[in-house]
Design a protein around this motif. Structure first.
Motif, PDB file in Angstrom:
ATOM      1  N   GLY A 160       0.802  -1.236   0.000  1.00 21.72           N
ATOM      2  CA  GLY A 160       0.000   0.000   0.000  1.00 21.72           C
ATOM      3  C   GLY A 160       0.824   1.270   0.000  1.00 21.72           C
ATOM      4  O   GLY A 160       0.279   2.368  -0.172  1.00 21.72           O
ATOM      5  N   GLY A 161       2.126   1.135   0.209  1.00 28.62           N
ATOM      6  CA  GLY A 161       2.977   2.304   0.225  1.00 28.62           C
ATOM      7  C   GLY A 161       2.636   3.260   1.346  1.00 28.62           C
ATOM      8  O   GLY A 161       2.518   4.475   1.140  1.00 28.62           O
ATOM      9  N   LYS A 162       2.474   2.717   2.569  1.00 29.99           N
ATOM     10  CA  LYS A 162       2.034   3.551   3.682  1.00 29.99           C
ATOM     11  C   LYS A 162       2.847   3.247   4.939  1.00 29.99           C
ATOM     12  O   LYS A 162       3.085   2.086   5.257  1.00 29.99           O
ATOM     13  N   ILE A 163       3.243   4.303   5.616  1.00 26.80           N
ATOM     14  CA  ILE A 163       3.926   4.169   6.906  1.00 26.80           C
ATOM     15  C   ILE A 163       2.885   4.238   8.018  1.00 26.80           C
ATOM     16  O   ILE A 163       1.977   5.069   7.986  1.00 26.80           O
ATOM     17  N   ASP A 164       3.012   3.390   8.999  1.00 25.24           N
ATOM     18  CA  ASP A 164       2.146   3.488  10.174  1.00 25.24           C
ATOM     19  C   ASP A 164       2.883   2.981  11.396  1.00 25.24           C
ATOM     20  O   ASP A 164       3.986   2.425  11.311  1.00 25.24           O
ATOM     21  N   LEU A 165       2.273   3.235  12.528  1.00 26.61           N
ATOM     22  CA  LEU A 165       2.815   2.777  13.806  1.00 26.61           C
ATOM     23  C   LEU A 165       2.036   1.553  14.233  1.00 26.61           C
ATOM     24  O   LEU A 165       0.798   1.572  14.280  1.00 26.61           O
ATOM     25  N   LYS A 166       2.754   0.494  14.564  1.00 24.74           N
ATOM     26  CA  LYS A 166       2.118  -0.728  15.041  1.00 24.74           C
ATOM     27  C   LYS A 166       2.476  -0.907  16.514  1.00 24.74           C
ATOM     28  O   LYS A 166       3.559  -1.402  16.844  1.00 24.74           O
ATOM     29  N   PRO A 167       1.581  -0.479  17.401  1.00 23.78           N
ATOM     30  CA  PRO A 167       1.873  -0.552  18.843  1.00 23.78           C
ATOM     31  C   PRO A 167       1.773  -1.973  19.378  1.00 23.78           C
ATOM     32  O   PRO A 167       0.946  -2.761  18.939  1.00 23.78           O
ATOM     33  N   TRP A 168       2.625  -2.258  20.354  1.00 23.81           N
ATOM     34  CA  TRP A 168       2.469  -3.492  21.118  1.00 23.81           C
ATOM     35  C   TRP A 168       2.036  -3.191  22.549  1.00 23.81           C
ATOM     36  O   TRP A 168       1.691  -4.084  23.297  1.00 23.81           O
ATOM     37  N   GLU A 169       2.062  -1.906  22.902  1.00 21.71           N
ATOM     38  CA  GLU A 169       1.596  -1.501  24.233  1.00 21.71           C
ATOM     39  C   GLU A 169       0.829  -0.191  24.115  1.00 21.71           C
ATOM     40  O   GLU A 169       1.236   0.726  23.391  1.00 21.71           O
ATOM     41  N   VAL A 170      -0.294  -0.107  24.842  1.00 27.10           N
ATOM     42  CA  VAL A 170      -1.125   1.095  24.850  1.00 27.10           C
ATOM     43  C   VAL A 170      -1.398   1.484  26.295  1.00 27.10           C
ATOM     44  O   VAL A 170      -1.865   0.659  27.090  1.00 27.10           O
ATOM     45  N   VAL A 171      -1.081   2.723  26.630  1.00 30.86           N
ATOM     46  CA  VAL A 171      -1.378   3.262  27.962  1.00 30.86           C
ATOM     47  C   VAL A 171      -2.407   4.369  27.784  1.00 30.86           C
ATOM     48  O   VAL A 171      -2.124   5.411  27.186  1.00 30.86           O
ATOM     49  N   VAL A 172      -3.621   4.138  28.287  1.00 33.45           N
ATOM     50  CA  VAL A 172      -4.687   5.124  28.149  1.00 33.45           C
ATOM     51  C   VAL A 172      -4.489   6.239  29.164  1.00 33.45           C
ATOM     52  O   VAL A 172      -4.192   5.991  30.330  1.00 33.45           O
ATOM     53  N   GLY A 173      -4.659   7.475  28.723  1.00 37.37           N
ATOM     54  CA  GLY A 173      -4.532   8.627  29.618  1.00 37.37           C
ATOM     55  C   GLY A 173      -3.175   9.272  29.516  1.00 37.37           C
ATOM     56  O   GLY A 173      -3.061  10.491  29.600  1.00 37.37           O
ATOM     57  N   GLY A 174      -2.141   8.483  29.307  1.00 36.97           N
ATOM     58  CA  GLY A 174      -0.799   9.049  29.180  1.00 36.97           C
ATOM     59  C   GLY A 174      -0.457   9.926  30.369  1.00 36.97           C
ATOM     60  O   GLY A 174      -0.814   9.649  31.516  1.00 36.97           O
ATOM     61  N   ASP A 175       0.247  11.014  30.127  1.00 37.70           N
ATOM     62  CA  ASP A 175       0.562  11.956  31.192  1.00 37.70           C
ATOM     63  C   ASP A 175      -0.317  13.184  31.070  1.00 37.70           C
ATOM     64  O   ASP A 175       0.060  14.288  31.394  1.00 37.70           O
ATOM     65  N   GLN A 176      -1.540  12.964  30.576  1.00 40.22           N
ATOM     66  CA  GLN A 176      -2.481  14.054  30.356  1.00 40.22           C
ATOM     67  C   GLN A 176      -2.776  14.807  31.644  1.00 40.22           C
ATOM     68  O   GLN A 176      -2.796  16.048  31.664  1.00 40.22           O
ATOM     69  N   ALA A 177      -3.039  14.070  32.720  1.00 35.59           N
ATOM     70  CA  ALA A 177      -3.369  14.725  33.988  1.00 35.59           C
ATOM     71  C   ALA A 177      -2.228  15.615  34.465  1.00 35.59           C
ATOM     72  O   ALA A 177      -2.456  16.738  34.926  1.00 35.59           O
ATOM     73  N   ALA A 178      -1.002  15.118  34.331  1.00 36.45           N
ATOM     74  CA  ALA A 178       0.154  15.916  34.751  1.00 36.45           C
ATOM     75  C   ALA A 178       0.289  17.168  33.894  1.00 36.45           C
ATOM     76  O   ALA A 178       0.599  18.255  34.393  1.00 36.45           O
ATOM     77  N   ALA A 179       0.026  17.027  32.595  1.00 40.48           N
ATOM     78  CA  ALA A 179       0.119  18.180  31.693  1.00 40.48           C
ATOM     79  C   ALA A 179      -0.936  19.222  32.035  1.00 40.48           C
ATOM     80  O   ALA A 179      -0.668  20.440  32.010  1.00 40.48           O
ATOM     81  N   VAL A 180      -2.123  18.772  32.378  1.00 37.93           N
ATOM     82  CA  VAL A 180      -3.196  19.705  32.758  1.00 37.93           C
ATOM     83  C   VAL A 180      -2.822  20.457  34.028  1.00 37.93           C
ATOM     84  O   VAL A 180      -3.025  21.673  34.126  1.00 37.93           O
TER      85      VAL A 180
END
Length: 339
Positions: free
Chosen positions: A103-123
């Motif tokens: 398909g001629g396309k670059i993508d990210l294939k995650p093996w780990e997902v952390v929901v929320g990230g450091d969003q709370a700290a950034a806020v």
């Protein structure tokens, strides 16, 4: 016959460079991507958008509001992850950058997902910074007018919030004009959409108040109201801004910057027109106290005037002079006896 143009006479020199087929070039790109250590085991934070899935994989776009990156998680791997992704979810992904040759396309294939990230700290970092700037101070707040004639609203035309606000206002005063500016209230472009809506409506000279908000939602869906872009639009507005965000958790940054913060669109609409009651109460109560004091003073003065009138009446009544003379003589006799 005339000579042919030079362009027709010139021989086409062969290009010595290698000519690749699409498949060959894609294979070469894939090998470069796969052999680059900096593209393996990367960690990236962003927001999930355009999510869709089938029996094979979960597909979505990861965005930070400025750039986008396609992502793919195989279905069997996703089932093993402790994550429930939906549009608007803030995540930290860890995985490899992959190049899909066909398909001629670059993508990210995650093996780990952390929901929320450091969003709370950034806020919290942003909250502290804005507090230091003085954006939350009461001295910066504006009071909406007690008798608004026109109220502008920034919210989604497809949501229920616009109707809740309209019904709350017109239920109290159907003469108030309401103008709704459509805005995206969740997702990566929501902060820009909301801020632009505030700026647009604030330029109207005849607007009395701006209500900004949406209905209830998850923490990730409300994150547009925790951004500096929205906070700045509210803070710099010349028109009083009332937030109307359906939530019950800790206050959002937009609430702290706003002139008035309410927890639902209905409450915002009611406040906008019911504030006149508070205004009238604050104005009338001192006048009532002054009137009561003036009436009490009047009563006291009236009673005093009645006492004076009675005294004068007794002094000027018929026989009052004879009684006075008799009493005077009696007093003189008493004085003689003592002498």
């Amino acid at each position: 016959m005339a000579d042919a143009p030079d362009t027709e006479r010139q021989a086409v020199e062969p290009d010595a460079r290698e000519v690749l087929s699409v498949s060959q070039l894609n294979d070469r790109i894939a090998s470069v991507v796969q052999d680059t250590p900096a593209l393996n085991g990367v960690r990236c934070i962003g927001e999930v958008t355009d999510l869709h899935k089938n029996s094979t994989a979960l597909y979505f776009t990861l965005t930070d509001g400025e750039a986008e990156l396609p992502c793919t998680i195989w279905a069997n791997r996703y089932r093993e992850m402790d994550a429930d992704l939906e549009d608007g979810t803030e995540v930290i992904l860890e995985g490899d950058i992959d190049y899909w040759v066909e398909g001629g396309k670059i993508d990210l294939k995650p093996w780990e997902v952390v929901v929320g990230g450091d969003q709370a700290a950034a806020v919290e970092r942003l909250r502290s910074e804005l507090e230091e700037r003085g954006w939350f101070e009461d001295e910066q707040k504006q009071q909406p007018p007690a008798f608004p004639e026109r109220v502008n609203v920034v919210t989604s035309l497809r949501g229920d919030a616009r109707y809740d606000i309209q019904n709350a206002i017109h239920g109290q005063d159907p003469t108030v004009d309401i103008l709704v500016k459509d805005a995206t209230v969740q997702g990566w472009n929501a902060p820009t959409s909301i801020a632009n809506g505030i700026h647009h409506l604030d330029r109207s000279e005849d607007v009395d108040a701006i209500i900004v908000g949406r209905g209830d939602g998850s923490d990730s869906n409300l994150q547009a109201f925790n951004t500096e872009r929205v906070a700045e639009a509210i803070f710099t507005a010349n028109t009083p801004v009332v937030t109307a965000i359906g939530h019950t958790d800790d206050r959002l940054i937009a609430d702290q910057v706003a002139d008035i913060a309410t927890i639902t669109p209905t409450a915002a609409g009611e406040y906008t027109v019911n504030f006149r009651k508070e205004f009238l109460a604050s104005e009338i109560e001192p006048l009532k106290q002054q009137l009561d004091a003036a009436y009490e003073t009047f009563q006291q003065e009236h009673e005093h005037e009645q006492e004076l009138a009675e005294a004068v009446g007794e002094a000027t009544a018929p026989g009052a002079s004879h009684r006075f003379t008799t009493r005077s003589r009696s007093l003189r006799c008493c004085c003689c006896c003592w002498s």
